[in-house]
Design a protein around this motif. Structure first.
Motif, short mmCIF file in Angstrom:
data_model
loop_
_atom_site.label_atom_id
_atom_site.label_comp_id
_atom_site.label_asym_id
_atom_site.label_seq_id
_atom_site.Cartn_x
_atom_site.Cartn_y
_atom_site.Cartn_z
N PHE A 31 0.84 -1.20 0.00
CA PHE A 31 0.00 0.00 0.00
C PHE A 31 0.88 1.26 0.00
N ALA A 32 1.95 1.24 0.79
CA ALA A 32 2.85 2.40 0.85
C ALA A 32 3.55 2.62 -0.49
N ILE A 33 4.00 1.52 -1.15
CA ILE A 33 4.67 1.65 -2.44
C ILE A 33 3.71 2.20 -3.50
N ARG A 34 2.48 1.64 -3.52
CA ARG A 34 1.49 2.10 -4.48
C ARG A 34 1.16 3.58 -4.25
N THR A 35 1.00 3.94 -2.98
CA THR A 35 0.72 5.34 -2.67
C THR A 35 1.88 6.25 -3.10
N TYR A 36 3.09 5.78 -2.87
CA TYR A 36 4.28 6.57 -3.23
C TYR A 36 4.33 6.84 -4.73
N TYR A 37 4.13 5.78 -5.54
CA TYR A 37 4.20 5.94 -6.99
C TYR A 37 3.04 6.81 -7.51
N TYR A 38 1.85 6.52 -7.04
CA TYR A 38 0.69 7.27 -7.51
C TYR A 38 0.77 8.74 -7.08
N ASP A 39 1.21 8.99 -5.86
CA ASP A 39 1.36 10.38 -5.42
C ASP A 39 2.43 11.10 -6.22
N GLY A 40 3.49 10.36 -6.58
CA GLY A 40 4.55 10.97 -7.39
C GLY A 40 4.02 11.40 -8.75
N ILE A 41 3.21 10.54 -9.38
CA ILE A 41 2.63 10.89 -10.69
C ILE A 41 1.67 12.06 -10.53
N SER A 42 0.85 12.01 -9.50
CA SER A 42 -0.12 13.09 -9.27
C SER A 42 0.59 14.42 -9.04
N ASN A 43 1.63 14.40 -8.24
CA ASN A 43 2.37 15.65 -7.97
C ASN A 43 3.04 16.19 -9.24
N TYR A 44 3.53 15.26 -10.06
CA TYR A 44 4.17 15.68 -11.33
C TYR A 44 3.16 16.37 -12.24
N LEU A 45 1.94 15.79 -12.32
CA LEU A 45 0.91 16.38 -13.16
C LEU A 45 0.45 17.72 -12.60
N GLN A 46 0.30 17.79 -11.27
CA GLN A 46 -0.14 19.06 -10.67
C GLN A 46 0.90 20.15 -10.82
N SER A 47 2.18 19.76 -10.83
CA SER A 47 3.24 20.77 -10.95
C SER A 47 3.16 21.50 -12.28
N SER A 48 2.59 20.84 -13.29
CA SER A 48 2.44 21.51 -14.59
C SER A 48 1.46 22.66 -14.50
N PHE A 49 0.39 22.47 -13.67
CA PHE A 49 -0.54 23.59 -13.46
C PHE A 49 0.14 24.72 -12.69
N ASP A 50 0.94 24.36 -11.68
CA ASP A 50 1.54 25.37 -10.81
C ASP A 50 2.63 26.16 -11.52
N ASN A 51 3.30 25.53 -12.47
CA ASN A 51 4.44 26.18 -13.13
C ASN A 51 4.06 26.84 -14.46
N THR A 52 2.78 26.80 -14.78
CA THR A 52 2.35 27.35 -16.08
C THR A 52 1.33 28.45 -15.86
N SER A 53 1.51 29.60 -16.52
CA SER A 53 0.56 30.72 -16.42
C SER A 53 -0.61 30.49 -17.37
N ALA A 54 -1.80 30.84 -16.91
CA ALA A 54 -2.98 30.65 -17.75
C ALA A 54 -2.89 31.51 -19.00
N PRO A 55 -3.22 30.93 -20.18
CA PRO A 55 -3.17 31.70 -21.43
C PRO A 55 -4.32 32.71 -21.51
N THR A 56 -4.17 33.63 -22.43
CA THR A 56 -5.22 34.64 -22.59
C THR A 56 -6.27 34.22 -23.60
N ASN A 57 -6.00 33.15 -24.31
CA ASN A 57 -6.92 32.68 -25.34
C ASN A 57 -7.21 31.20 -25.12
N SER A 58 -8.46 30.80 -25.21
CA SER A 58 -8.84 29.40 -24.97
C SER A 58 -8.25 28.47 -26.00
N ARG A 59 -7.93 28.98 -27.20
CA ARG A 59 -7.36 28.11 -28.22
C ARG A 59 -5.93 27.71 -27.89
#
Length: 461
Positions: A31-59
């Motif tokens: 359970f700890a290993i699965r949580t570690y890997y899944y949390d690592g992937i989740s944090n990596y994906l969330q970091s893309s939101f945190d490190n990227t500024s929202a664009p001015t155009n939806s396209r």
């Protein structure tokens, strides 16, 4: 297959405990290993939101949030897919758990199977506003197949390690069980032989702890039984001799008197011998009956006030004739005052008759035997019988009060006298002590509670 018995029980108990422990550890670890890997992937994906500024155009949403090894989806607030970084299109709104979470303003996460492909995926979604006005949901979707394969491999390895540990535990527990059970089986086998009457067998081996104590106790028991049997055999031999002697005298004189032709003096002598030998037989039988009653706690004491000075005087009168035959003097030192005890007078008299009789028996001709009464405490009196006789060697001093024991079996007797004496003294809440030195004499002391501190209570059984 381990046969039924303690070995199986010990092995099963150890195996079950270790198995449950390993199972719990495996579950927590995986359970700890699965949580570690899944949390690592989740944090990596969330970091893309945190490190990227929202664009001015939806396209520009797709190009802005593009991420390696992840599919980018742009959804409206109802879950409909507006844009997708892959050619794969969904006709239905997405209703997975990450969407409601993202609508609340937090980052939503969902793990499950991709619709259409059945592939294990993780989705991370966040709500993005364009120019502070229009809101969209940007959703990352990434495959978990490689991670799950790695987790499966880790599960196999950890399961294999657990199985190896269980095999080792099984081997060790079998050895441990045998180390416990084999000595017990040995003890059982020897005990079975003892139960069948073979008391010459012994438990061999230096066993540790309680098993060693058990083996030593059984060996000690066997030694005591052998010794007891030897004492019993000696007693039977001795009592047979004791009974044969008076019976031979009675039979011989009876046959002689029946034949007739004797003058009155010879007839009187024969009848006197028959009477004397009969009394001797009665004494032997009564001694054995007394011992039997004491062993079964059936001896009854008729309790009352007893004056120890008077009792010892009566005792001296009873043995006076026997003492005169050896020219032995009996000296009574009665103390300064009457000493009253609450006791059975007849049984106490039996005690001191036996002690004085032994003193006469083992003292040389012309000696003096002293009887002394002394107060050793405000509530206790001591009566001592001291003789200058042959004494008792230290090796026999502790055994003379044992039943059937005789220092010299050739001197006659049953070996019950002192054993009966000690039991009678104990019934009167007293104590008996023997002090002796070889060739110097013996002093036997009997301590009894005085009447002043004892309430009469009638007859005791």
């Amino acid at each position: 297959m381990i046969k039924k018995g303690m070995t199986r029980q010990i092995v099963l108990h150890y195996f079950l405990v270790v198995f449950l422990t390993i199972l719990l550890v495996e579950m927590v670890f995986l359970f700890a290993i699965r949580t570690y890997y899944y949390d690592g992937i989740s944090n990596y994906l969330q970091s893309s939101f945190d490190n990227t500024s929202a664009p001015t155009n939806s396209r520009d949403l797709i190009s802005t949030y593009t991420l390696d090894k992840a599919e980018v989806q742009v959804l409206d607030l109802k879950g409909n897919v507006i844009q997708n970084s892959t050619p794969f299109r969904l006709d239905k709104p997405i209703q997975t758990g990450d969407i409601p979470q993202a609508l609340t303003g937090s980052t939503g996460r969902w793990i499950g199977k991709q619709a259409g492909t059945g592939e294990d995926v993780m989705a991370v979604t966040r709500m993005i506003q364009i120019n502070g006005d229009k809101s969209y949901l940007v959703r990352y979707v990434t495959s978990l197949e490689l991670v799950n394969q790695k987790l499966f491999y880790i599960t196999l390895v950890s399961t294999g390690i657990g199985i190896i540990i269980l095999i080792i535990v099984l081997i060790v527990s079998v050895g441990l069980a045998n180390s416990i059970v084999k000595p017990i089986n040995n003890i059982i086998n020897v005990s079975t032989l003892m139960a069948k009457g073979d008391f010459n067998v012994r438990i061999k081996g230096n066993y540790p702890h309680e098993i060693g104590d058990l083996a030593s106790t059984l060996n000690y028991m066997a030694d005591e039984i052998v010794q007891s049997n030897q004492v019993k055999d000696d007693f039977i031999s001795s009592i047979s001799h004791e009974l044969r002697t008076p019976l031979t005298g009675i039979k011989g004189w009876s046959e002689t008197l029946v034949s007739g032709g004797f003058d009155p003096e010879e007839t009187k002598l024969g009848m006197s011998i028959i009477s004397k030998e009969t009394d001797r037989l009665i004494g032997l039988v009564e001694e054995m009956l007394d011992f039997s009653k004491l062993q079964q706690n059936q001896m009854k004491l008729v309790m009352g006030e007893v004056n120890m000075k008077e009792l010892l005087q009566e005792t001296m009168l009873n043995v006076w004739a026997k003492a005169e035959q050896k020219h032995i003097s009996l000296n009574l030192q009665p103390g300064e005052r009457p000493f009253l005890v609450y006791a059975d007078g007849n049984r106490l008299k039996q005690v001191f008759l036996n002690l004085v009789d032994n003193a006469i028996k083992f003292s040389p001709d012309g000696s003096i035997i002293s009887l002394m009464i002394t107060e050793i405490a405000p509530d206790k009196v001591r009566i001592s019988v001291k003789d200058p006789g042959i004494g008792i060697s230290p090796e026999f001093l502790e055994k003379v009060k044992d039943r059937f024991f005789q220092v010299n079996p050739n001197q006659g007797g049953t070996g019950l006298g002192l054993a009966i004496t000690q039991q009678i003294v104990k019934l009167h809440q007293g104590e008996m002590h023997i002090e002796s030195e070889l060739d110097q004499g013996t002093t036997v002391s009997v301590d009894l509670p005085l009447l002043d501190n004892q309430q009469p209570s009638g007859s005791l059984a």
